[in-house]
Design a protein around this motif. Structure first.
Motif, PDB file in Angstrom:
ATOM      1  N   GLU A 142       0.725  -0.937   0.005  1.00 15.98           N
ATOM      2  CA  GLU A 142      -0.009  -0.001   0.207  1.00 15.98           C
ATOM      3  C   GLU A 142       0.741   1.272  -0.081  1.00 15.98           C
ATOM      4  O   GLU A 142       1.811   1.210   0.575  1.00 15.98           O
ATOM      5  N   GLY A 143       0.496   2.299  -0.563  1.00 13.53           N
ATOM      6  CA  GLY A 143       1.109   3.633  -0.742  1.00 13.53           C
ATOM      7  C   GLY A 143       0.315   4.758  -0.763  1.00 13.53           C
ATOM      8  O   GLY A 143      -1.107   4.489  -0.832  1.00 13.53           O
ATOM      9  N   GLU A 144       0.743   5.962  -0.958  1.00 12.48           N
ATOM     10  CA  GLU A 144      -0.093   7.158  -1.082  1.00 12.48           C
ATOM     11  C   GLU A 144       0.578   8.052  -2.049  1.00 12.48           C
ATOM     12  O   GLU A 144       1.661   8.106  -2.393  1.00 12.48           O
ATOM     13  N   VAL A 145      -0.115   8.573  -3.241  1.00 13.14           N
ATOM     14  CA  VAL A 145       0.354   9.587  -4.107  1.00 13.14           C
ATOM     15  C   VAL A 145      -0.199  10.816  -3.951  1.00 13.14           C
ATOM     16  O   VAL A 145      -1.392  10.881  -3.389  1.00 13.14           O
ATOM     17  N   ILE A 146       0.324  11.834  -4.741  1.00 13.77           N
ATOM     18  CA  ILE A 146      -0.664  13.150  -4.717  1.00 13.77           C
ATOM     19  C   ILE A 146      -1.039  13.300  -6.073  1.00 13.77           C
ATOM     20  O   ILE A 146      -0.111  13.530  -7.015  1.00 13.77           O
ATOM     21  N   VAL A 147      -2.282  13.370  -6.222  1.00 13.51           N
ATOM     22  CA  VAL A 147      -2.862  13.449  -7.527  1.00 13.51           C
ATOM     23  C   VAL A 147      -3.166  15.116  -7.904  1.00 13.51           C
ATOM     24  O   VAL A 147      -3.825  15.754  -7.020  1.00 13.51           O
ATOM     25  N   VAL A 148      -2.939  15.207  -9.023  1.00 12.31           N
ATOM     26  CA  VAL A 148      -3.121  16.617  -9.573  1.00 12.31           C
ATOM     27  C   VAL A 148      -4.476  16.692 -10.433  1.00 12.31           C
ATOM     28  O   VAL A 148      -4.441  15.982 -11.604  1.00 12.31           O
ATOM     29  N   ALA A 149      -5.380  17.460 -10.186  1.00  7.89           N
ATOM     30  CA  ALA A 149      -6.839  17.714 -10.876  1.00  7.89           C
ATOM     31  C   ALA A 149      -6.361  18.420 -11.979  1.00  7.89           C
ATOM     32  O   ALA A 149      -5.143  19.192 -12.110  1.00  7.89           O
ATOM     33  N   GLU A 150      -7.396  18.635 -13.116  1.00  2.82           N
ATOM     34  CA  GLU A 150      -7.232  19.449 -14.207  1.00  2.82           C
ATOM     35  C   GLU A 150      -6.989  20.787 -13.865  1.00  2.82           C
ATOM     36  O   GLU A 150      -6.277  21.728 -14.537  1.00  2.82           O
TER      37      GLU A 150
END
Length: 343
Positions: free
Chosen positions: A274-282
């Motif tokens: 398991e991990g965590e990422v930082i998603v960048v929206a439009e």
């Protein structure tokens, strides 16, 4: 006239030295606006948005290894006794189940009385001790007829004429071994060509992990800093000529995944399961997202759930604010990271 020429030359020299000093001061840490600008640019190590893509992850570990004889099995005298006969000697070849020596032990039946009705005398019986495995008898060189053995004593060891290659897997690399590896290659230093080495076991090293290659206390059970990790062993092919103690390397394939969602390991907090990422929206907003992880090759990691092709994430992922403690990283560490200074 000469006087004014000398004075002019002196003034020119002083002005030159002042200008050089200012240049050096600006370049090597003197006060001023330029220094502030350079400092701000140097510590700007933030991430940048990247697109999630498909790729292939081939996880491969290369480990230093040492060849050791198979440990064999101990020949024990469960009830002790006195040695009465030696069928075989130290160094002899033996098949599993063959008798190696006889011992005289007290009978398990009740004691019997002598003819005159005196005190009861114990009865004895002679039993054979059989080879627990096939191989070569070792460690029985000093055993002689008449020797008294303590109950449970190990009389000898029977070991096959086979070898195994043993390597220490660093503790953090154990995350990459989701299953027992089924593809291991052994390469002997200055020896024959590489050959397949069948997996035997992966677990804690008995008596501690081996010392690092080249140390004075090799395989003494102690490692600098306390050791750690696990011991991986594989069976050396019988047709590969090796000797006890020769060095080599194990190339261990821990799996391969093709056409899967992959991201750089630097873009994920955590690299196992398991991990965590930082998603960048439009619209440029950022939000953390939990993901499920698969194989990793140390540079890329497979994302099995949580991301799709075309998603945008930050790489490298910003430091977890719970660990972003002011002053935790010294200036020397920062200089070494950014400029390669020190060390």
């Amino acid at each position: 006239m000469k006087k004014w020429i000398i004075i002019g030359a002196a003034v020119t020299l002083v002005l030159g030295l002042v200008g050089s000093g200012y240049f050096l001061l600006s370049s090597f840490g003197g006060s001023g606006g330029d220094e502030e600008f350079l400092g701000e640019a140097a510590v700007d190590v933030g991430g940048a948005p990247i697109d999630v893509e498909l790729g292939t992850v081939s996880s491969l570990l290369v480990l230093d290894a040492t060849v050791r004889p198979e440990p064999g099995k101990a020949l024990k005298a469960p009830r002790g006794g006195t040695v009465t006969h030696l069928w075989l000697n130290d160094g002899d070849e033996v098949e599993q189940g063959a008798p190696i020596l006889n011992v005289r032990v007290p009978s398990e039946t009740a004691a019997v009385s002598d003819e005159e009705g005196g005190d009861a005398a114990p009865a004895f019986t002679e039993v054979s001790l059989y080879a627990p495995a096939g191989g070569t008898i070792k460690g029985m060189g000093e055993v002689q007829v008449g020797d008294v053995l303590e109950p449970g004593a190990a009389v000898a060891t029977v070991a096959p004429d086979r070898f195994r290659a043993v390597a220490t897997v660093p503790a953090n690399d154990l995350y990459r071994l989701y299953d027992d590896p089924d593809d291991i290659m052994l390469k002997i230093d200055k020896g024959p060509p590489a050959a397949e080495c069948a997996f035997l076991s992966l677990g804690s090293a008995e008596g501690g992990a081996p010392a690092e290659q080249g140390s004075e206390d090799e395989f003494s059970g102690e490692t600098e800093g306390g050791g750690g990790g696990a011991e991986l062993s594989c069976r050396v092919p019988s047709d590969l000529q090796v000797f006890d103690g020769v060095r080599g390397q194990l190339s261990v394939s821990t799996g391969e995944a093709e056409d899967v969602v992959v991201v750089p390991v630097t873009a994920v907090r955590g690299t196992s399961e398991e991990g965590e990422v930082i998603v960048v929206a439009e619209d440029g907003t950022e939000e953390p997202r939990e993901v499920s992880l698969g194989l990793s090759d140390g540079q890329l990691v497979e994302v099995t759930e949580g991301l799709e092709v075309g998603d945008t994430i930050m790489d490298p992922v910003p430091l977890d604010p719970r660990f972003d403690v002011p002053g935790a990283e010294s200036e020397e560490d920062l200089d070494e990271e950014l400029y390669g200074i020190g060390g």
